[in-house]
Design an enzyme around this catalytic site. Structure first.
Site, PDB file in Angstrom:
ATOM      1  N   ASP A  70      33.646  43.740  40.964  1.00  0.00           N
ATOM      2  CA  ASP A  70      33.834  43.747  39.520  1.00  0.00           C
ATOM      3  C   ASP A  70      35.251  43.294  39.185  1.00  0.00           C
ATOM      4  O   ASP A  70      36.172  43.414  40.009  1.00  0.00           O
ATOM      5  CB  ASP A  70      33.609  45.153  38.962  1.00  0.00           C
ATOM      6  CG  ASP A  70      32.175  45.622  39.125  1.00  0.00           C
ATOM      7  OD1 ASP A  70      31.280  44.756  39.182  1.00  0.00           O
ATOM      8  OD2 ASP A  70      31.949  46.847  39.207  1.00  0.00           O
ATOM      9  N   LYS A  71      35.425  42.819  37.976  1.00  0.00           N
ATOM     10  CA  LYS A  71      36.721  42.288  37.530  1.00  0.00           C
ATOM     11  C   LYS A  71      37.864  43.245  37.842  1.00  0.00           C
ATOM     12  O   LYS A  71      38.897  42.834  38.379  1.00  0.00           O
ATOM     13  CB  LYS A  71      36.673  42.005  36.025  1.00  0.00           C
ATOM     14  CG  LYS A  71      38.013  41.592  35.422  1.00  0.00           C
ATOM     15  CD  LYS A  71      37.920  41.441  33.920  1.00  0.00           C
ATOM     16  CE  LYS A  71      39.275  41.134  33.306  1.00  0.00           C
ATOM     17  NZ  LYS A  71      39.211  41.036  31.824  1.00  0.00           N
TER      18      LYS A  71
END
Length: 350
Positions: free
Chosen positions: A162-163
C-alpha cells in the site's frame, strides 16, 4: 529492533549487463486437458501444462481472448473438462503498459543482480499508476532505473505494498525470473514478514483465518466476507507497551489490505491507519511526547521488514531485512519511554 537484524547494506552499482531478447511474435500451441485436471479452473490447469509461464501471464492471455476451449472464448475461472482441446496463442514476452513513462526517482536498492532487484520502498510512494496517481510511482521509477523493464508486465513488479506501507518489494528483470518469483508467491513459499504497532495490549500471538472480499458499500475498502478469497495472517508479540503492542506479522496469503483488515477485525487496529483504524489508544496519564507522536502519525504503522525467496537463477535462498524507517522508530522509542515513565515511582519532595 528485537527479532529483526539490521538490513544488509549494498553499494549501488550500475545495472549488470545482460541480454534478454524480447520477441513480439506469437506462438500457437494446442493442448488437451488430461483426465486428472477435470474440474480445475482453466488458468490453474494451463499453469500446470505450461510451467514455463506464470499464472499471471496465462490469465492475461485468457482475458485478452488469446485462449480458446473447443474453439470458444473463455474466462480464467471456467472449469475444464477432460479431453477438451485448448488453443493458446501466446507471446513469449508482453510489453507492460506502454503509457507508463520512465521517471528519474531515487530508489533504495537492498539487492541487485542481473535477474532480481529488491527495493526498500518509502512510505508515501504509490506502487502502480492509477486513478489519482498517474505519475511519480514506483513503476515509473523502475522504468527510469532500467529501460529493459518496459518489456515486462508492471515493469517486473511481483507484488505490491500500500502507498503508506514501507519496506521490501521484489522485482524481476527478465521473463524467467518473473515466472519463478510469481510461482513462489502463488505457492506461498516466498517469506514475507512485517512489523506493526497496533492499538491495544495483546496477551499473545495467534492466527487470523478470515476470507477477504471487496466492501459492498465502499470500493476503496476491503471487508471480511464469507464469499471472499481465503486469507491467513500469523502474528506474534515483540513488545508490549501500556496501550499498544509491537508485532511481527507473517503472511500466508497476500490479499489487498490483509494485515490492516485482519488486525482491525480482531479489535487491534494498526496505529495511524486512516481506513481501518480509529482511536489513538492513549494510556492514562500519557506523556506529552506520546500524545504528540500519535496525533502526528498519519499513516499505518506497518513495515515490510523481511523478504525471503529462492533466487530464480542460482536456486539459493536469499533473505533480506530492512530496518524500520525514522518515523516508525520514533514511535517505538516514544512508546517505550512512556512505559518507562509510568513504571518509575514518582520522586518524593524533600
Amino acid at each position: 529492533m528485537e527479532g529483526f537484524p539490521k538490513a544488509r547494506q549494498y553499494t549501488r552499482s550500475p545495472a549488470a549487463s545482460f541480454e534478454c531478447p524480447m520477441s513480439p511474435e506469437f506462438q500457437q500451441i494446442d493442448l488437451t486437458i488430461p483426465p486428472e485436471m477435470a474440474g480445475q479452473r482453466l488458468d490453474s490447469a494451463l499453469a500446470c501444462l505450461l510451467p514455463e509461464h506464470s499464472r499471471t501471464r496465462i490469465k492475461g492471455w485468457i482475458e485478452a481472448g488469446a485462449v480458446k476451449v473447443r474453439g470458444n472464448p473463455c474466462k480464467p475461472r471456467d472449469m475444464v473438462e477432460a479431453g477438451s482441446r485448448v488453443q493458446v496463442q501466446m507471446t513469449v514476452d508482453e510489453p507492460a503498459q506502454p503509457e507508463v513513462q520512465a521517471e528519474d526517482i531515487a530508489l533504495r536498492l537492498v539487492h541487485e543482480d542481473a535477474d532480481v532487484l529488491v527495493i526498500d520502498k518509502p512510505a508515501g510512494l504509490v506502487v502502480h499508476p492509477g486513478a489519482g496517481n498517474p505519475r511519480h510511482t514506483l513503476q515509473n521509477a523502475l522504468l527510469g532505473l532500467d529501460q529493459k523493464l518496459a518489456a515486462l508486465p508492471r515493469a517486473g513488479l511481483i507484488h505490491r505494498l500500500d502507498k503508506d506501507t514501507s519496506g521490501l518489494l521484489v522485482v524481476a528483470r527478465n521473463p524467467k525470473a518473473q515466472t519463478s518469483l510469481s510461482r513462489q508467491l502463488e505457492a506461498r513459499t516466498m517469506a514475507r514478514e512485517y512489523v506493526a504497532v497496533c492499538v491495544g495490549v495483546m496477551t499473545g500471538g495467534g492466527t487470523i483465518d478470515e476470507p477477504i472480499g471487496r466492501h459492498r458499500g465502499d470500493r476503496l475498502r476491503m471487508a471480511i466476507r464469507v464469499s471472499g478469497r481465503p486469507a491467513v495472517t500469523h502474528y506474534r508479540v515483540l513488545e508490549r507497551f501500556r496501550a499498544h503492542t509491537y508485532l511481527s506479522v507473517k503472511l500466508e496469503t497476500g490479499r489487498t489490505h490483509q494485515i490492516r483488515l485482519h488486525l482491525s477485525h480482531i479489535k487491534y487496529p494498526i496505529v495511524g491507519d486512516p481506513v481501518y483504524g480509529g482511536r489513538f489508544g492513549l494510556p492514562r496519564g500519557a506523556t506529552q511526547p506520546l500524545i504528540d507522536t500519535l496525533r502526528a502519525f498519519k499513516r499505518q504503522a506497518l513495515h515490510a521488514a523481511t523478504l525471503g525467496f529462492e533466487h530464480p537463477r542460482t536456486g539459493k535462498t536469499l533473505t533480506l531485512q530492512s530496518p524500520v524507517p525514522a518515523d516508525f522508530a520514533r514511535l517505538l522509542a516514544v512508546l517505550a519511554a512512556d512505559a518507562r515513565a509510568a513504571a518509575s515511582p514518582p520522586e518524593r519532595g524533600r
